[in-house]
Design a protein around this motif. Structure first.
Motif, mmCIF file in Angstrom:
data_model
loop_
_atom_site.group_PDB
_atom_site.id
_atom_site.type_symbol
_atom_site.label_atom_id
_atom_site.label_comp_id
_atom_site.label_asym_id
_atom_site.label_seq_id
_atom_site.Cartn_x
_atom_site.Cartn_y
_atom_site.Cartn_z
ATOM 1 N N MET A 94 35.591 41.070 35.549
ATOM 2 C CA MET A 94 36.595 41.940 36.158
ATOM 3 C C MET A 94 37.971 41.484 35.670
ATOM 4 N N CYS A 95 39.010 42.192 36.057
ATOM 5 C CA CYS A 95 40.381 41.787 35.744
ATOM 6 C C CYS A 95 40.607 40.395 36.329
ATOM 7 N N ILE A 96 41.103 39.470 35.527
ATOM 8 C CA ILE A 96 41.276 38.079 35.947
ATOM 9 C C ILE A 96 42.226 37.943 37.130
ATOM 10 N N SER A 97 43.214 38.837 37.229
ATOM 11 C CA SER A 97 44.209 38.683 38.289
ATOM 12 C C SER A 97 43.927 39.539 39.522
ATOM 13 N N SER A 98 43.531 40.796 39.321
ATOM 14 C CA SER A 98 43.317 41.666 40.487
ATOM 15 C C SER A 98 41.878 41.634 40.995
ATOM 16 N N GLY A 99 40.939 41.227 40.134
ATOM 17 C CA GLY A 99 39.529 41.225 40.520
ATOM 18 C C GLY A 99 38.904 42.602 40.497
ATOM 19 N N LYS A 100 39.657 43.608 40.040
ATOM 20 C CA LYS A 100 39.142 44.982 39.998
ATOM 21 C C LYS A 100 38.395 45.224 38.681
ATOM 22 N N PRO A 101 37.469 46.198 38.687
ATOM 23 C CA PRO A 101 36.778 46.533 37.431
ATOM 24 C C PRO A 101 37.779 47.016 36.377
ATOM 25 N N LEU A 102 37.508 46.678 35.123
ATOM 26 C CA LEU A 102 38.386 47.086 34.024
ATOM 27 C C LEU A 102 37.890 48.378 33.396
ATOM 28 N N PHE A 125 46.343 30.340 21.333
ATOM 29 C CA PHE A 125 44.977 30.526 20.859
ATOM 30 C C PHE A 125 43.970 29.693 21.659
ATOM 31 N N ASP A 126 44.332 29.304 22.874
ATOM 32 C CA ASP A 126 43.429 28.546 23.749
ATOM 33 C C ASP A 126 42.624 29.545 24.579
ATOM 34 N N GLU A 127 41.310 29.561 24.385
ATOM 35 C CA GLU A 127 40.457 30.560 25.056
ATOM 36 C C GLU A 127 40.451 30.408 26.574
ATOM 37 N N ARG A 128 40.742 29.204 27.080
ATOM 38 C CA ARG A 128 40.804 29.019 28.535
ATOM 39 C C ARG A 128 42.049 29.681 29.125
ATOM 40 N N ASN A 129 43.077 29.851 28.305
ATOM 41 C CA ASN A 129 44.373 30.357 28.748
ATOM 42 C C ASN A 129 44.485 31.875 28.661
ATOM 43 N N CYS A 130 43.468 32.543 28.163
ATOM 44 C CA CYS A 130 43.568 33.981 27.922
ATOM 45 C C CYS A 130 42.302 34.694 28.396
ATOM 46 N N HIS A 131 42.502 35.776 29.156
ATOM 47 C CA HIS A 131 41.374 36.512 29.724
ATOM 48 C C HIS A 131 41.707 37.999 29.798
ATOM 49 N N ALA A 132 40.662 38.823 29.867
ATOM 50 C CA ALA A 132 40.860 40.269 29.976
ATOM 51 C C ALA A 132 41.582 40.580 31.281
ATOM 52 N N GLN A 133 42.608 41.421 31.155
ATOM 53 C CA GLN A 133 43.451 41.741 32.297
ATOM 54 C C GLN A 133 43.901 43.198 32.160
ATOM 55 N N SER A 134 44.030 43.885 33.276
ATOM 56 C CA SER A 134 44.479 45.274 33.204
ATOM 57 C C SER A 134 45.914 45.316 32.695
ATOM 58 N N LYS A 135 46.235 46.383 31.960
ATOM 59 C CA LYS A 135 47.604 46.550 31.462
ATOM 60 C C LYS A 135 48.591 46.575 32.624
ATOM 61 N N GLN A 136 48.162 47.175 33.735
ATOM 62 C CA GLN A 136 49.021 47.261 34.925
ATOM 63 C C GLN A 136 49.466 45.861 35.356
ATOM 64 N N ASP A 137 48.526 44.939 35.481
ATOM 65 C CA ASP A 137 48.859 43.584 35.923
ATOM 66 C C ASP A 137 49.628 42.813 34.844
ATOM 67 N N ASN A 138 49.186 42.927 33.602
ATOM 68 C CA ASN A 138 49.780 42.139 32.524
ATOM 69 C C ASN A 138 51.200 42.577 32.193
ATOM 70 N N ARG A 139 51.402 43.881 32.090
ATOM 71 C CA ARG A 139 52.705 44.369 31.626
ATOM 72 C C ARG A 139 53.663 44.729 32.755
ATOM 73 N N PHE A 140 53.157 45.379 33.792
ATOM 74 C CA PHE A 140 54.053 45.895 34.827
ATOM 75 C C PHE A 140 54.215 44.953 36.014
ATOM 76 N N LEU A 141 53.299 44.004 36.164
ATOM 77 C CA LEU A 141 53.430 43.008 37.233
ATOM 78 C C LEU A 141 53.697 41.615 36.644
ATOM 79 N N SER A 142 54.191 41.586 35.416
ATOM 80 C CA SER A 142 54.544 40.340 34.716
ATOM 81 C C SER A 142 53.406 39.325 34.695
ATOM 82 N N GLY A 143 52.189 39.814 34.530
ATOM 83 C CA GLY A 143 51.027 38.935 34.446
ATOM 84 C C GLY A 143 50.380 38.627 35.779
ATOM 85 N N ASN A 144 51.042 39.026 36.890
ATOM 86 C CA ASN A 144 50.502 38.789 38.236
ATOM 87 C C ASN A 144 50.032 37.332 38.358
ATOM 88 N N ALA A 145 50.969 36.401 38.090
ATOM 89 C CA ALA A 145 50.651 34.977 37.911
ATOM 90 C C ALA A 145 49.933 34.320 39.090
#
Length: 198
Positions: A94-102, A125-145
């Motif tokens: 699921m989305c790493i930050s919201s937990g919703k289906p992608l 390029f660290d695979e632990r640092n990067c995960h699938a995330q919805s565009k909404q969370d990544n771009r419009f919520l500044s990554g939803n840290a």
């Protein structure tokens, strides 16, 4: 013992080529089979196709040499991001930050970095640092840290997250390293896609 006479270099008779070559046999007028086919009218379509292919490869090689370090970095980042999306789609994450289906059907999924590329370029390029995330969370919520951190702890564990957060190392990639990263992640993505298709 008599010394054998070495043939003198000739100029290719193909008007499109006119390159210098050393003949391998008597009467050779052109430097390669591709140039020979251009003179034969019945082979003209084949010759044109062969010549066009040679020109395409030559242009590709020249373009590669002209690329800046930044262009290589962009291509490597694209290859890495595509791998992350493919990896997480294959795992059914699921989305790493919201937990919703992608929504994998369109272009609504980013490869979101926990520690941003701007603030921690050594982790880009660290695979632990990067995960699938919805565009909404990544771009419009500044990554939803905050929610990203909660999802990340659930996925990779508290110790791994602590290691990411404390990593302040400096890393300067050479162009050759960047090219190798790009090739590696393109290959890994191909392997994952092959596995999904099978």
């Amino acid at each position: 013992m008599l010394a054998t006479k070495q043939p003198k270099p000739k100029i290719c008779k193909n008007p499109a080529c006119r390159g210098s070559f050393v003949p391998q046999r008597m009467g050779q007028a052109v430097c390669s089979p591709a140039c020979a086919m251009i003179d034969a009218p019945r082979h003209e379509p084949k010759a044109r196709k062969a010549l066009a292919e040679i020109e395409r490869k030559d242009i590709k090689v020249r373009k590669e040499k002209l690329k800046s370090r930044g262009e290589h970095m962009r291509e490597a980042q694209q290859a890495f991001n595509e791998y992350i999306r493919t990896r997480d789609q294959a795992a059914g994450h699921m989305c790493i930050s919201s937990g919703k289906p992608l929504d994998w059907s369109g272009n609504a999924v980013d490869a979101g970095h926990y520690r941003s590329v701007g603030s921690a370029p050594h982790l880009r390029f660290d695979e632990r640092n990067c995960h699938a995330q919805s565009k909404q969370d990544n771009r419009f919520l500044s990554g939803n840290a905050v929610d990203y951190r909660i999802g990340l702890i659930a996925r990779i564990g508290q110790d791994a997250v602590d290691a990411l957060e404390s990593d302040q190392s400096v890393r300067k990639y050479t162009v050759e390293e960047i090219k190798a990263i790009k090739a590696t992640y393109r290959a890994k993505t191909r392997e994952l896609k092959k596995g999904q298709a099978a």
